[in-house]
Write an enzyme that holds these catalytic residues in place. Sequence first.
Site, PDB file in Angstrom:
ATOM      1  N   ASN A   1     -16.543   4.985  39.417  1.00  0.00           N
ATOM      2  CA  ASN A   1     -17.670   5.072  38.484  1.00  0.00           C
ATOM      3  C   ASN A   1     -17.210   4.949  37.027  1.00  0.00           C
ATOM      4  OD1 ASN A   1     -16.424   7.485  38.128  1.00  0.00           O
ATOM      5  ND2 ASN A   1     -18.268   8.759  38.350  1.00  0.00           N
TER       6      ASN A   1
ATOM      7  N   GLY B   1     -17.102  10.778  55.555  1.00  0.00           N
ATOM      8  CA  GLY B   1     -18.227  10.303  56.369  1.00  0.00           C
ATOM      9  C   GLY B   1     -18.128   8.802  56.601  1.00  0.00           C
TER      10      GLY B   1
ATOM     11  N   TYR C   1     -10.393  22.378  39.340  1.00  0.00           N
ATOM     12  CA  TYR C   1      -9.598  21.284  39.937  1.00  0.00           C
ATOM     13  C   TYR C   1      -8.857  21.796  41.172  1.00  0.00           C
ATOM     14  CZ  TYR C   1      -6.083  17.487  40.045  1.00  0.00           C
ATOM     15  OH  TYR C   1      -5.272  16.434  40.410  1.00  0.00           O
TER      16      TYR C   1
ATOM     17  N   ARG D   1      -1.990  14.649  29.370  1.00  0.00           N
ATOM     18  CA  ARG D   1      -0.774  14.898  30.148  1.00  0.00           C
ATOM     19  C   ARG D   1       0.436  14.654  29.246  1.00  0.00           C
ATOM     20  NH1 ARG D   1      -2.664  12.256  35.968  1.00  0.00           N
ATOM     21  NH2 ARG D   1      -3.930  10.821  34.775  1.00  0.00           N
TER      22      ARG D   1
HETATM   23  P1  NAD Z   1      -7.326   8.818  36.859  1.00  0.00           P
HETATM   24  O1  NAD Z   1      -8.259   9.644  36.059  1.00  0.00           O
HETATM   25  O2  NAD Z   1      -6.584   7.724  36.166  1.00  0.00           O
HETATM   26  O3  NAD Z   1      -8.078   8.171  38.103  1.00  0.00           O
HETATM   27  C1  NAD Z   1      -9.161   8.789  38.751  1.00  0.00           C
HETATM   28  C2  NAD Z   1     -10.234   7.736  38.983  1.00  0.00           C
HETATM   29  O4  NAD Z   1     -11.340   8.325  39.703  1.00  0.00           O
HETATM   30  C3  NAD Z   1     -10.812   7.172  37.679  1.00  0.00           C
HETATM   31  O5  NAD Z   1     -10.782   5.775  37.706  1.00  0.00           O
HETATM   32  C4  NAD Z   1     -12.250   7.712  37.650  1.00  0.00           C
HETATM   33  O6  NAD Z   1     -13.133   6.862  36.959  1.00  0.00           O
HETATM   34  C5  NAD Z   1     -12.547   7.818  39.133  1.00  0.00           C
HETATM   35  N1  NAD Z   1     -13.627   8.747  39.460  1.00  0.00           N
HETATM   36  C6  NAD Z   1     -13.789  10.035  39.064  1.00  0.00           C
HETATM   37  N2  NAD Z   1     -14.918  10.552  39.589  1.00  0.00           N
HETATM   38  C7  NAD Z   1     -15.480   9.580  40.365  1.00  0.00           C
HETATM   39  C8  NAD Z   1     -16.642   9.494  41.161  1.00  0.00           C
HETATM   40  N3  NAD Z   1     -17.483  10.531  41.303  1.00  0.00           N
HETATM   41  N4  NAD Z   1     -16.925   8.327  41.813  1.00  0.00           N
HETATM   42  C9  NAD Z   1     -16.084   7.261  41.691  1.00  0.00           C
HETATM   43  N5  NAD Z   1     -14.959   7.285  40.952  1.00  0.00           N
HETATM   44  C10 NAD Z   1     -14.660   8.423  40.288  1.00  0.00           C
HETATM   45  O7  NAD Z   1      -6.290   9.818  37.562  1.00  0.00           O
HETATM   46  P2  NAD Z   1      -5.000   9.529  38.452  1.00  0.00           P
HETATM   47  O8  NAD Z   1      -3.847  10.153  37.778  1.00  0.00           O
HETATM   48  O9  NAD Z   1      -4.934   8.102  38.819  1.00  0.00           O
HETATM   49  O10 NAD Z   1      -5.333  10.423  39.742  1.00  0.00           O
HETATM   50  C11 NAD Z   1      -5.813   9.816  40.939  1.00  0.00           C
HETATM   51  C12 NAD Z   1      -5.870  10.858  42.040  1.00  0.00           C
HETATM   52  O11 NAD Z   1      -4.569  11.391  42.285  1.00  0.00           O
HETATM   53  C13 NAD Z   1      -6.774  12.050  41.719  1.00  0.00           C
HETATM   54  O12 NAD Z   1      -7.461  12.437  42.894  1.00  0.00           O
HETATM   55  C14 NAD Z   1      -5.799  13.137  41.305  1.00  0.00           C
HETATM   56  O13 NAD Z   1      -6.291  14.417  41.571  1.00  0.00           O
HETATM   57  C15 NAD Z   1      -4.592  12.804  42.175  1.00  0.00           C
HETATM   58  N6  NAD Z   1      -3.335  13.299  41.568  1.00  0.00           N
HETATM   59  C16 NAD Z   1      -2.748  12.635  40.528  1.00  0.00           C
HETATM   60  C17 NAD Z   1      -1.567  13.132  39.985  1.00  0.00           C
HETATM   61  C18 NAD Z   1      -0.827  12.411  38.862  1.00  0.00           C
HETATM   62  O14 NAD Z   1       0.224  12.890  38.452  1.00  0.00           O
HETATM   63  N7  NAD Z   1      -1.293  11.286  38.354  1.00  0.00           N
HETATM   64  C19 NAD Z   1      -1.006  14.311  40.478  1.00  0.00           C
HETATM   65  C20 NAD Z   1      -1.666  14.973  41.512  1.00  0.00           C
HETATM   66  C21 NAD Z   1      -2.823  14.439  42.056  1.00  0.00           C
END
Ligand code: NAD
Length: 310
Positions: free
Chosen positions: A34, A103, A146, A187
């Site tokens: 989104n 789902g 979170y 970060r």
């Molecule tokens: P990011 O914010 O770059 O990516 C998250 C993406 O999810 C974004 O593109 C955002 O627009 C999308 N999004 C959020 N809510 C949404 C929704 N309701 N519908 C559709 N899209 C949605 O973050 P990231 O670092 O790429 O993290 C990706 C995943 O990995 C996350 O679930 C995060 O919790 C997990 N994670 C990341 C890290 C890290 O170090 N980068 C560490 C632990 C966990």
Amino acid sequence: MKPRSLVTGGAGFLGSHLCEHLLKLGHQVIAMDNLLTGTISNIEHLQGEDFKFIKHDVTEYIYLAGPVNYVWHFASPASPLDYLQLPIHTLKVGALGTHKALGLAFEKKASFMLASTSEVYGDPLIHPQEEEYWGNVNPVGPRGVYDEAKRFGEALTMAYHRYKDMNTKIVRIFNTYGPRMRPNDGRAIPTFIPQALKNEPITIFGDGKQTRSFCYVDDLIEGICRLMFSDYHEPVNIGNPHEMTITEMAQLIIELSGSKSKLINKPLPVDDPKVRQPNISLAKKLLDWEPKVPVNEGIQRTIEWFQNVL
Ligand code: NAD
């Protein structure tokens, strides 16, 4: 027939690298996002007949025509700054979004992966953190939105595995860095690098003695793919055990970017973990995986990327 993958959060930092890697593996890829914290510029270079982008909020019902073999559920705000500004959405995407993605995977008989996090361990009382540790999370603190959303997502994923016999995976991702992180997303690394490149003061939260273990994005993507294609269903840590203090990371960035920046200290955020290091024995044994990119090289590549975009 090529395997078909759906990546929720596909326009984000990790999601876009995952889409790119899956295309290289010969998958057809649908990125669903989104664009809340992600951006089209992360994926526009992937456009082609095997790649499709769908703008959709995954907390709403997900409909997709045709077969889907793999669902990679990565949608969620991920940086503390983002999830503190979007607390209710963070809870919704971890709970309702995970439910909708599960789902869809159930309906399509697809394998499912939840992108969980080392934050499920909270401010840990054992060090390094192994998968058996249940964590030390404050559910009502600001970061609880979170941590608890991800803990709920893990419980929901295991329920679909146990009671609906689904092929599910849970990856507990430790701090990962690399190109396509948003400058100023709060970060440490994407905050420090632009500050260093502009010779501005580098802002360290607290005394900078808290530790983190940073994994380069290419290593992480390799690890999560090995997990998805394995037959293991319990959570697995993927991260780099090379532990550093936040001050050491800032000094490394200053050195590698040839910066004149000085370090300044700011108040420590509430419930900020004091230590963080993955125990990756399980990933080594199960997936024959360990990180390969040394921190100097990963930081150098990330600095070069920021130099081009800033
Ligand atoms: P990011 O914010 O770059 O990516 C998250 C993406 O999810 C974004 O593109 C955002 O627009 C999308 N999004 C959020 N809510 C949404 C929704 N309701 N519908 C559709 N899209 C949605 O973050 P990231 O670092 O790429 O993290 C990706 C995943 O990995 C996350 O679930 C995060 O919790 C997990 N994670 C990341 C890290 C890290 O170090 N980068 C560490 C632990 C966990």
